[in-house]
Design a protein around this motif. Structure first.
Motif, PDB file in Angstrom:
ATOM      1  N   LEU A  14      44.985  33.260  51.351  1.00 36.38           N
ATOM      2  CA  LEU A  14      44.330  33.994  50.270  1.00 36.38           C
ATOM      3  C   LEU A  14      44.150  35.452  50.666  1.00 36.38           C
ATOM      4  O   LEU A  14      43.803  35.748  51.809  1.00 36.38           O
ATOM      5  CB  LEU A  14      42.964  33.385  49.963  1.00 36.38           C
ATOM      6  CG  LEU A  14      42.158  34.146  48.913  1.00 36.38           C
ATOM      7  CD1 LEU A  14      42.248  33.432  47.578  1.00 36.38           C
ATOM      8  CD2 LEU A  14      40.727  34.301  49.321  1.00 36.38           C
ATOM      9  N   ILE A  15      44.406  36.354  49.743  1.00 37.56           N
ATOM     10  CA  ILE A  15      44.242  37.782  49.994  1.00 37.56           C
ATOM     11  C   ILE A  15      42.958  38.260  49.344  1.00 37.56           C
ATOM     12  O   ILE A  15      42.745  38.039  48.141  1.00 37.56           O
ATOM     13  CB  ILE A  15      45.434  38.598  49.427  1.00 37.56           C
ATOM     14  CG1 ILE A  15      46.761  38.106  50.001  1.00 37.56           C
ATOM     15  CG2 ILE A  15      45.227  40.091  49.664  1.00 37.56           C
ATOM     16  CD1 ILE A  15      46.943  38.316  51.484  1.00 37.56           C
ATOM     17  N   PHE A  16      42.097  38.903  50.133  1.00 38.87           N
ATOM     18  CA  PHE A  16      40.936  39.591  49.574  1.00 38.87           C
ATOM     19  C   PHE A  16      41.287  41.068  49.519  1.00 38.87           C
ATOM     20  O   PHE A  16      41.509  41.702  50.540  1.00 38.87           O
ATOM     21  CB  PHE A  16      39.670  39.388  50.424  1.00 38.87           C
ATOM     22  CG  PHE A  16      38.506  40.182  49.889  1.00 38.87           C
ATOM     23  CD1 PHE A  16      37.801  39.721  48.797  1.00 38.87           C
ATOM     24  CD2 PHE A  16      38.147  41.401  50.437  1.00 38.87           C
ATOM     25  CE1 PHE A  16      36.746  40.459  48.272  1.00 38.87           C
ATOM     26  CE2 PHE A  16      37.098  42.148  49.919  1.00 38.87           C
ATOM     27  CZ  PHE A  16      36.399  41.668  48.835  1.00 38.87           C
ATOM     28  N   ASP A  17      41.368  41.610  48.317  1.00 35.38           N
ATOM     29  CA  ASP A  17      41.706  43.012  48.082  1.00 35.38           C
ATOM     30  C   ASP A  17      40.416  43.743  47.717  1.00 35.38           C
ATOM     31  O   ASP A  17      39.790  43.439  46.696  1.00 35.38           O
ATOM     32  CB  ASP A  17      42.723  43.099  46.937  1.00 35.38           C
ATOM     33  CG  ASP A  17      43.251  44.500  46.702  1.00 35.38           C
ATOM     34  OD1 ASP A  17      42.503  45.478  46.919  1.00 35.38           O
ATOM     35  OD2 ASP A  17      44.403  44.623  46.276  1.00 35.38           O
ATOM     36  N   GLU A  18      39.995  44.690  48.583  1.00 33.27           N
ATOM     37  CA  GLU A  18      38.741  45.399  48.344  1.00 33.27           C
ATOM     38  C   GLU A  18      38.750  46.125  46.995  1.00 33.27           C
ATOM     39  O   GLU A  18      37.721  46.201  46.325  1.00 33.27           O
ATOM     40  CB  GLU A  18      38.489  46.417  49.457  1.00 33.27           C
ATOM     41  CG  GLU A  18      38.229  45.792  50.804  1.00 33.27           C
ATOM     42  CD  GLU A  18      38.018  46.804  51.897  1.00 33.27           C
ATOM     43  OE1 GLU A  18      37.312  46.486  52.870  1.00 33.27           O
ATOM     44  OE2 GLU A  18      38.555  47.933  51.801  1.00 33.27           O
ATOM     45  N   GLU A  19      39.896  46.653  46.614  1.00 28.00           N
ATOM     46  CA  GLU A  19      39.984  47.406  45.355  1.00 28.00           C
ATOM     47  C   GLU A  19      39.729  46.504  44.143  1.00 28.00           C
ATOM     48  O   GLU A  19      39.053  46.887  43.192  1.00 28.00           O
ATOM     49  CB  GLU A  19      41.346  48.071  45.231  1.00 28.00           C
ATOM     50  CG  GLU A  19      41.468  48.964  44.017  1.00 28.00           C
ATOM     51  CD  GLU A  19      42.774  49.742  43.976  1.00 28.00           C
ATOM     52  OE1 GLU A  19      42.850  50.671  43.172  1.00 28.00           O
ATOM     53  OE2 GLU A  19      43.706  49.431  44.751  1.00 28.00           O
ATOM     54  N   LEU A  20      40.261  45.288  44.186  1.00 30.65           N
ATOM     55  CA  LEU A  20      40.146  44.364  43.061  1.00 30.65           C
ATOM     56  C   LEU A  20      38.872  43.534  43.100  1.00 30.65           C
ATOM     57  O   LEU A  20      38.378  43.106  42.058  1.00 30.65           O
ATOM     58  CB  LEU A  20      41.350  43.427  43.025  1.00 30.65           C
ATOM     59  CG  LEU A  20      42.726  44.075  42.884  1.00 30.65           C
ATOM     60  CD1 LEU A  20      43.813  43.026  42.944  1.00 30.65           C
ATOM     61  CD2 LEU A  20      42.805  44.894  41.606  1.00 30.65           C
ATOM     62  N   GLY A  21      38.345  43.280  44.312  1.00 26.88           N
ATOM     63  CA  GLY A  21      37.214  42.383  44.451  1.00 26.88           C
ATOM     64  C   GLY A  21      37.600  40.981  44.014  1.00 26.88           C
ATOM     65  O   GLY A  21      38.786  40.629  43.945  1.00 26.88           O
ATOM     66  N   MET A  22      36.623  40.177  43.686  1.00 29.76           N
ATOM     67  CA  MET A  22      36.851  38.826  43.151  1.00 29.76           C
ATOM     68  C   MET A  22      35.804  38.587  42.073  1.00 29.76           C
ATOM     69  O   MET A  22      34.832  37.864  42.284  1.00 29.76           O
ATOM     70  CB  MET A  22      36.735  37.774  44.259  1.00 29.76           C
ATOM     71  CG  MET A  22      37.817  37.805  45.281  1.00 29.76           C
ATOM     72  SD  MET A  22      37.615  36.458  46.471  1.00 29.76           S
ATOM     73  CE  MET A  22      39.274  36.368  47.097  1.00 29.76           C
ATOM     74  N   PRO A  23      35.988  39.227  40.909  1.00 33.83           N
ATOM     75  CA  PRO A  23      34.975  39.103  39.851  1.00 33.83           C
ATOM     76  C   PRO A  23      34.646  37.656  39.485  1.00 33.83           C
ATOM     77  O   PRO A  23      33.494  37.336  39.189  1.00 33.83           O
ATOM     78  CB  PRO A  23      35.593  39.843  38.666  1.00 33.83           C
ATOM     79  CG  PRO A  23      36.602  40.770  39.270  1.00 33.83           C
ATOM     80  CD  PRO A  23      37.085  40.091  40.523  1.00 33.83           C
ATOM     81  N   GLU A  24      35.643  36.780  39.553  1.00 34.25           N
ATOM     82  CA  GLU A  24      35.404  35.374  39.231  1.00 34.25           C
ATOM     83  C   GLU A  24      34.492  34.694  40.247  1.00 34.25           C
ATOM     84  O   GLU A  24      33.923  33.644  39.982  1.00 34.25           O
ATOM     85  CB  GLU A  24      36.734  34.608  39.104  1.00 34.25           C
ATOM     86  CG  GLU A  24      37.524  34.459  40.387  1.00 34.25           C
ATOM     87  CD  GLU A  24      38.303  35.708  40.839  1.00 34.25           C
ATOM     88  OE1 GLU A  24      38.931  35.635  41.907  1.00 34.25           O
ATOM     89  OE2 GLU A  24      38.269  36.738  40.147  1.00 34.25           O
TER      90      GLU A  24
END
Length: 57
Positions: A14-24
């Motif tokens: 799984l990729i955690f992208d700081e720019e996108l976050g994980m709103p879900e």
């Protein structure tokens, strides 16, 4: 300002992208990995925060 980074779970990829976050998951876009709580875990496989690695491009 430091550019956003991406981190990969060593167990499931799984990729955690700081720019996108994980709103879900309740993590707002722009959230830095180091600002995640120490007890945060991978939403896909349950791995701990320390099981993520910085992806260098």
């Amino acid at each position: 300002m430091q550019p956003y980074r991406k981190y990969r779970c060593l167990n499931c990829g799984l990729i955690f992208d700081e720019e996108l976050g994980m709103p879900e998951e309740g993590i707002a876009p722009g959230t830095r990995f180091e600002d995640l709580p120490d007890d945060w875990y991978c939403p896909d496989c349950g791995s701990e925060k320390q099981d993520f690695e910085l992806i260098d491009y």
